[in-house]
Design an enzyme around this catalytic site. Sequence first.
Site, PDB file in Angstrom:
ATOM      1  N   TRP A 106       0.819  -1.212   0.000  1.00 55.46           N
ATOM      2  CA  TRP A 106       0.000   0.000   0.000  1.00 55.46           C
ATOM      3  C   TRP A 106       0.849   1.256   0.000  1.00 55.46           C
ATOM      4  O   TRP A 106       0.487   2.260  -0.636  1.00 55.46           O
ATOM      5  CB  TRP A 106      -0.975  -0.031   1.176  1.00 55.46           C
ATOM      6  CG  TRP A 106      -1.891  -1.216   1.087  1.00 55.46           C
ATOM      7  CD1 TRP A 106      -1.905  -2.319   1.905  1.00 55.46           C
ATOM      8  CD2 TRP A 106      -2.874  -1.466   0.077  1.00 55.46           C
ATOM      9  NE1 TRP A 106      -2.850  -3.223   1.472  1.00 55.46           N
ATOM     10  CE2 TRP A 106      -3.459  -2.734   0.360  1.00 55.46           C
ATOM     11  CE3 TRP A 106      -3.318  -0.748  -1.032  1.00 55.46           C
ATOM     12  CZ2 TRP A 106      -4.468  -3.286  -0.433  1.00 55.46           C
ATOM     13  CZ3 TRP A 106      -4.326  -1.293  -1.821  1.00 55.46           C
ATOM     14  CH2 TRP A 106      -4.883  -2.546  -1.525  1.00 55.46           C
ATOM     15  N   ASP A 176      -1.217   6.874   6.366  1.00 57.01           N
ATOM     16  CA  ASP A 176      -2.311   5.966   6.038  1.00 57.01           C
ATOM     17  C   ASP A 176      -2.464   5.018   7.222  1.00 57.01           C
ATOM     18  O   ASP A 176      -1.627   4.149   7.453  1.00 57.01           O
ATOM     19  CB  ASP A 176      -1.972   5.188   4.758  1.00 57.01           C
ATOM     20  CG  ASP A 176      -3.029   4.150   4.392  1.00 57.01           C
ATOM     21  OD1 ASP A 176      -4.017   4.009   5.135  1.00 57.01           O
ATOM     22  OD2 ASP A 176      -2.849   3.479   3.356  1.00 57.01           O
ATOM     23  N   LYS A 200     -12.048  -1.601   8.457  1.00 61.04           N
ATOM     24  CA  LYS A 200     -11.278  -2.520   9.292  1.00 61.04           C
ATOM     25  C   LYS A 200     -11.567  -2.295  10.779  1.00 61.04           C
ATOM     26  O   LYS A 200     -11.885  -3.224  11.501  1.00 61.04           O
ATOM     27  CB  LYS A 200      -9.790  -2.393   8.985  1.00 61.04           C
ATOM     28  CG  LYS A 200      -9.472  -2.683   7.507  1.00 61.04           C
ATOM     29  CD  LYS A 200      -8.025  -2.479   7.177  1.00 61.04           C
ATOM     30  CE  LYS A 200      -7.759  -2.526   5.680  1.00 61.04           C
ATOM     31  NZ  LYS A 200      -8.005  -3.836   5.076  1.00 61.04           N
TER      32      LYS A 200
END
Length: 365
Positions: A106, A176, A200
């Site tokens: 990511w 992030d 999440k």
Amino acid sequence: MGDRRAHTYNFNAGPSALPTEVLEEVKEHLVDFQGHGLSIMEMSHRGKVYEDVHDRAISDLRELMQISDEHEVLFLQGGASLQFAMIPMNFLAKDQQAGFLLTGSWSEKAEEEARRFGKTRIAASAKEGNYQRIPNPGEIVYDAADAYLHVTSNNTIYGTQWATLPEGNGTPLVADMSSDILSRQVDVSKFAMIYAGAQKNLGPSGVTVVIAKKDFLARADRDVPTMLRYETHVKSRSLYNTPPTFGIYVLSLVLQWAKRQGSVDALARNNAEKAALIYDVIDRSEGFYRGHAAQDSRSLMNITFRLPTPELEKAFVARSVQEGFLGLAGHRSVGGCRASTYNAVPRAASVALCDLMRDFAQKNG
């Protein structure tokens, strides 16, 4: 909710577990929200009933994460993947550079997107060694010319996490936190921006939380399409167009649930205990289970491990599904197994997984 849910252990990496009591509350009010005769999904986002939900979600997130008035809180769409582009669109001109700390897939994607808008440089990388570890502080190369420094706090695919998040060293720090936001307390004041997909730890998919410092937002390029300007959403309190109202409503319920658990410190203790149980089985298995992450880089959210052979890994996952465990297959890009132990995964699920792992090792070791 039904016996089947009570005997299902959700270790999916995302979308992932939601608290059962939150889902029970959603179920109770799904058709008629608080006696208004409509579902929250049917109500105007301009009406007071929804705005109260919206505002409470913001205030509860501020309380839980200790977010001061120096930061704005936004509810956007497009997931972290849109933020990979939206951040450089707003803050990285063609003649500027941004720094990136590479710790997994990511962070690579964030850096790749930024290259479309300006220059990038790698401030530290753990790619050599297949992202088994987090760079140590001494490996980070700072550059005062950076418009911002980007870090991914937790890496779902490789199962690594910054035990201590890096400093910006004078450069705006952008993080992030999609896979570990609200799982432990962080000092929000150190970050120019934090962003996270909700699916999440915060709620259902479809909502992206952005927490951004006002003085950082003031630097943003104004020559950006309206919907991709942070300024648009700040001015409209994230109500410029129709937001994902149902997702924000469920997120609000999850935040209320988190407060009832004892807030973030209690969640963090529980998360550490859940992960420690599983890592202990791995470490005591005499090599039958092999953790991917170096011990000092282990994630408390995503526990990645291998078995002696691919065949045994498939057999383990197959048995786990038969016994009510979902989501234990590793990401397709790395294989192996992965247990995601986010906030809403109960301790009992980790205990049950440990029992399964010990039994499988005993019978197949």
